[in-house]
Design a protein around this motif. Structure first.
Motif, PDB file in Angstrom:
ATOM      1  N   ALA A 189      34.755  49.639  34.186  1.00  0.00           N
ATOM      2  CA  ALA A 189      35.943  48.714  34.077  1.00  0.00           C
ATOM      3  C   ALA A 189      35.210  47.475  34.052  1.00  0.00           C
ATOM      4  CB  ALA A 189      36.175  48.239  35.524  1.00  0.00           C
ATOM      5  N   ILE A 190      33.984  47.181  35.095  1.00  0.00           N
ATOM      6  CA  ILE A 190      33.120  45.958  34.196  1.00  0.00           C
ATOM      7  C   ILE A 190      32.644  45.771  33.598  1.00  0.00           C
ATOM      8  CG2 ILE A 190      31.354  44.922  35.805  1.00  0.00           C
ATOM      9  CD1 ILE A 190      30.979  46.913  38.463  1.00  0.00           C
ATOM     10  N   VAL A 234      33.798  46.633  30.456  1.00  0.00           N
ATOM     11  CA  VAL A 234      35.131  46.155  29.260  1.00  0.00           C
ATOM     12  C   VAL A 234      35.788  45.144  29.328  1.00  0.00           C
ATOM     13  CG1 VAL A 234      37.874  46.634  29.601  1.00  0.00           C
ATOM     14  CG2 VAL A 234      36.386  48.644  29.889  1.00  0.00           C
ATOM     15  N   MET A 235      35.422  44.547  31.246  1.00  0.00           N
ATOM     16  CA  MET A 235      36.242  42.900  31.818  1.00  0.00           C
ATOM     17  C   MET A 235      35.180  42.237  31.121  1.00  0.00           C
ATOM     18  SD  MET A 235      37.848  44.297  35.244  1.00  0.00           S
ATOM     19  CE  MET A 235      38.512  41.855  35.365  1.00  0.00           C
ATOM     20  N   ALA A 236      34.161  42.378  31.571  1.00  0.00           N
ATOM     21  CA  ALA A 236      32.363  41.233  31.173  1.00  0.00           C
ATOM     22  C   ALA A 236      32.751  41.189  29.470  1.00  0.00           C
ATOM     23  CB  ALA A 236      31.455  42.049  32.033  1.00  0.00           C
ATOM     24  N   GLU A 278      35.597  41.568  27.582  1.00  0.00           N
ATOM     25  CA  GLU A 278      36.418  40.751  26.816  1.00  0.00           C
ATOM     26  C   GLU A 278      36.108  39.246  27.808  1.00  0.00           C
ATOM     27  OE1 GLU A 278      38.978  42.952  25.347  1.00  0.00           O
ATOM     28  OE2 GLU A 278      40.359  40.611  25.110  1.00  0.00           O
ATOM     29  N   GLU A 279      35.580  39.215  28.216  1.00  0.00           N
ATOM     30  CA  GLU A 279      35.379  37.232  29.203  1.00  0.00           C
ATOM     31  C   GLU A 279      34.223  37.084  27.913  1.00  0.00           C
ATOM     32  OE1 GLU A 279      35.070  36.947  32.894  1.00  0.00           O
ATOM     33  OE2 GLU A 279      37.792  37.374  32.976  1.00  0.00           O
ATOM     34  N   LEU A 305      31.073  38.119  28.033  1.00  0.00           N
ATOM     35  CA  LEU A 305      29.093  37.832  29.055  1.00  0.00           C
ATOM     36  C   LEU A 305      28.888  39.117  28.570  1.00  0.00           C
ATOM     37  CD1 LEU A 305      31.213  35.719  32.229  1.00  0.00           C
ATOM     38  CD2 LEU A 305      30.210  34.575  29.860  1.00  0.00           C
ATOM     39  N   GLN A 306      28.080  38.881  27.516  1.00  0.00           N
ATOM     40  CA  GLN A 306      27.498  40.533  27.131  1.00  0.00           C
ATOM     41  C   GLN A 306      26.786  41.212  28.063  1.00  0.00           C
ATOM     42  OE1 GLN A 306      29.280  41.759  25.018  1.00  0.00           O
ATOM     43  NE2 GLN A 306      27.512  43.769  25.184  1.00  0.00           N
ATOM     44  N   ALA A 307      25.391  39.580  28.671  1.00  0.00           N
ATOM     45  CA  ALA A 307      24.681  39.854  30.190  1.00  0.00           C
ATOM     46  C   ALA A 307      24.745  40.924  31.447  1.00  0.00           C
ATOM     47  CB  ALA A 307      24.568  39.072  30.329  1.00  0.00           C
ATOM     48  N   HIS A 308      26.542  40.359  31.661  1.00  0.00           N
ATOM     49  CA  HIS A 308      27.078  41.002  32.630  1.00  0.00           C
ATOM     50  C   HIS A 308      27.384  42.048  32.510  1.00  0.00           C
ATOM     51  CE1 HIS A 308      27.999  36.720  33.353  1.00  0.00           C
ATOM     52  NE2 HIS A 308      28.609  36.897  34.940  1.00  0.00           N
ATOM     53  N   ASN A 358      25.583  44.083  30.171  1.00  0.00           N
ATOM     54  CA  ASN A 358      24.018  44.972  30.342  1.00  0.00           C
ATOM     55  C   ASN A 358      23.966  45.164  31.898  1.00  0.00           C
ATOM     56  OD1 ASN A 358      22.635  45.817  28.952  1.00  0.00           O
ATOM     57  ND2 ASN A 358      21.116  44.130  28.974  1.00  0.00           N
TER      58      ASN A 358
END
Lengths: 430, 430
Positions: free
Chosen positions: A402-403, A405-407, A409-410, A412-415, A417
């Protein structure tokens, strides 16, 4: 007194309008003193104490000897009264302690919330003719229960360089860690920046005149929190024929004596009651030492007749009074329905002054309509809520996707990663 | 990256200094727009939307049809992720509900505290490339649990006049009562004063750029409360040799990608760990789409070696980080000892991004050292605490004398009289 019958809702905001003051002139003075205290510390504090309080202070900090003198100077009767009030305030605020809130939101994801004390607290207590030692109790007692490490109190010295003995007595009794002879803008500035003698505070509490109010607002621009924005004190009473007119009048007058800008409002479904209260006010007013002040506030007061309780409640919620007394045959209706009020007093034997001093509730309350969005001072005012989380390998597998997918979509690739790396390590058995 | 070994406590405040921005230029613009929105309402909102967002909006309010289109546009995968996050946020915030605190402080004096919802809430969600639908969850879910009546959401439209579908989906899912296509200063001004279309809010929540931040500050001068003062996002990690360097590096980078002014700090009692993390950062950095931003933030980051855990803890409490990750063999020491932090993440499998999205804790947290005196957003942020008291004839006899003595001493005769009258009435058997 202004008697108003059946005002239409469109007129409420005009009728209930509060006096507003411009602060532009004051702001410049406050900013200047802040700058100087920030730069010169104690030297600037001494300068403004001399200028505004008319006294040169050698030693800003109140000594142990001075406290002992003050303790000896306070009458036994007053000490007993203070002790009773302190006990009640302690009981009520200690009961507000909350336990750790812990939830395992999904398997392996433990979250919890804890409240921890704000470490450094500053209390401001005004000087002048009315020594507000009761406010010392209202602030220092919950600060102590919360576990605040430093509780610094500033109060202006009189012409002889002393702080009122009752204030010193109460401060010493309630665990204030340092008492300083400094008032006004310079006190707030000193607690904002810290000086050689006066410690910096993370949050400043306490009432004051317009200068202190503007100074507290300015302090928030330098990272300091404050208890709440301040305005003139207010009381709204809703009463019907079950209320004793003399009691209602006495409560309205106790509000009116605070200042000429005090807000005093009576709402009633009974014209008889309104007339009887009006008469009682005149009788009681004459006997008051602060008659001049009370008279002016009463002249601006409003006695409002409305058709029924629902209209009264709607009007009261629109106003959002600091103090709200309900003395009617339908008190439960008001208790259940009140949305915006600081503190609520119920029935014929609950005067506002009970809450001001000794019932146990706090008297530092939101004025000026702030009851709509601010709490009165309570135990939580001296803590901050912090959250914790501990996630296991199982936990991150449960919420990792879930994290990601949401990151993603926002954007924020490092989030993403940070999770992907961990999920991969678990999969790879590392 | 700046590696610092054994800094002395006197140097901490310099080392840990945050970037500060001047807001003087912005303030004038913000004040002007506020004035115009206050005066002209929707007309002014439309003007500034056209000016700043480059789009003319006919209808500010998002329609049911638009929401349905958005719901259809969001992928099942994202819907499921949002649902999981929502469930966890709901569980954690619902657990924060408190019961009525009731105490009979002395016989006949009943006092109680209740939290009641703030009636009108305004949420601000920024637009732009990163649609922060996660923030919608973090604000609307607890607002709903608290029982806020009106939950209004403002978010800027894109060039086509639309709000990102994921934001609309989340807002609709979480019980937002009205969604408006308006952003920036004009959105905050509209929620402060109310316009023909946009309702006034009692409290405004949500992140934003510098303009939004200054606008929220200004809103407080018009009686509106805000969630907290804002600053650039921050992460401080304390880690030792039990931490996985790649995980630590990924967390530092997830903070760094937020913006070039993000604050990224690693504190460690292990020089080996510091060197390993530094190496990992370089490896992971190259793969990031937001590499340019992250690289600049990383260049300003600090890797600080200290001799032992106590020094590390003191330094961390002095800083007061928004996000604090503890990944050491002494995690309990840090959990017990942390005094100032927004949210705390514990162990190798608890990345900050878990709290940003899905663990259940709130991601709206105090930055800029405000962890010393402000709570992160929690259920209480959407309520205000009110106190009640009901005193019987017995009760007023128990505390009446104390009130009389204290009121007299404070020179407030009418306060005393409100009690004296009642005691006399009881004595006279009236």
């Amino acid at each position: 007194m202004n008697k108003i019958y059946n005002p239409t809702p469109e007129t409420w905001s005009d009728i209930l309008e509060r006096p507003t003051k411009t602060v532009d002139d004051i702001e410049l003075t406050v900013k200047e003193i802040f700058k100087e205290v920030q730069k010169k510390g104690d030297e600037a504090v001494a300068k403004y104490t001399s200028l505004f309080d008319g006294v040169a202070i050698d030693k800003l900090e109140v000594t142990k000897a001075e406290i002992e003198t003050a303790v000896a100077a306070v009458s036994t009767e007053l000490k007993e009264a203070i002790q009773l009030a302190k006990n009640n305030i302690e009981k009520f605020h200690a009961a507000q302690k909350t336990v750790r809130v812990a939830v395992e939101t999904v398997a392996g994801v433990e979250c919890w919330q804890e409240k921890r004390p704000i470490q450094k607290i500053g209390l401001y207590i005004p000087g002048g003719t009315a020594p507000l030692f009761s406010t010392v109790l209202m602030l220092a007692v919950p600060a102590n229960i919360a576990g605040c490490k430093e509780i610094v109190l500033c109060s202006p010295p009189d012409k002889k360089g002393n702080i009122n003995p009752a204030i010193l007595y109460a401060a010493n009794l309630c665990g204030v860690t340092k008492i300083l002879k400094v008032g006004g803008i310079q006190a707030i500035a000193a607690m904002t920046f810290g000086t050689e003698t006066i410690p910096r505070a993370y949050k400043i509490f306490g009432p004051g005149n317009q200068f202190v109010t503007v100074a507290k607002q300015l302090a928030t621009q330098f990272g300091v929190a404050i208890d709440m924005p301040a305005g003139p004190s207010e009381l709204l009473i809703v009463a019907d024929d079950t209320a004793v007119p003399a009691f209602v009048a006495s409560d309205l007058l106790s509000q009116a004596e605070h200042g000429t800008d005090s807000q005093v409002i009576l709402v009633s479904t009974s014209k008889t009651l309104i007339d009887a209260v009006e008469e009682e006010i005149q009788i009681q007013l004459d006997a008051l030492p602060r008659k001049d002040i009370a008279e002016k506030a009463i002249a601006n007061s409003k006695l409002i007749f409305v058709e029924n309780n629902q209209i009264a409640l709607d009007l009261i919620n629109e106003y959002g009074p600091e103090h709200f007394i309900a003395c009617t045959s339908s008190d439960d209706f008001y208790i259940d329905g009140i949305e915006n009020a600081g503190s609520i007093f119920i029935g014929n034997y609950t005067p506002e002054s009970a809450g001001d001093y000794a019932s146990g509730t706090n008297h530092t309350l939101p004025t000026n309509g702030y009851a709509k969005n601010y709490s009165g001072v309570n135990l939580d005012s001296f803590t901050k809520s912090m959250t914790f989380q501990k996630i296991s390998e199982v936990g991150i597998q449960n919420i990792g996707k879930a994290i990601e997918v949401m990151a993603e979509e926002e954007g924020l690739q490092a989030h993403k990663n940070a999770v992907t790396l961990r999920l991969k390590a678990i999969k790879d058995g590392k």
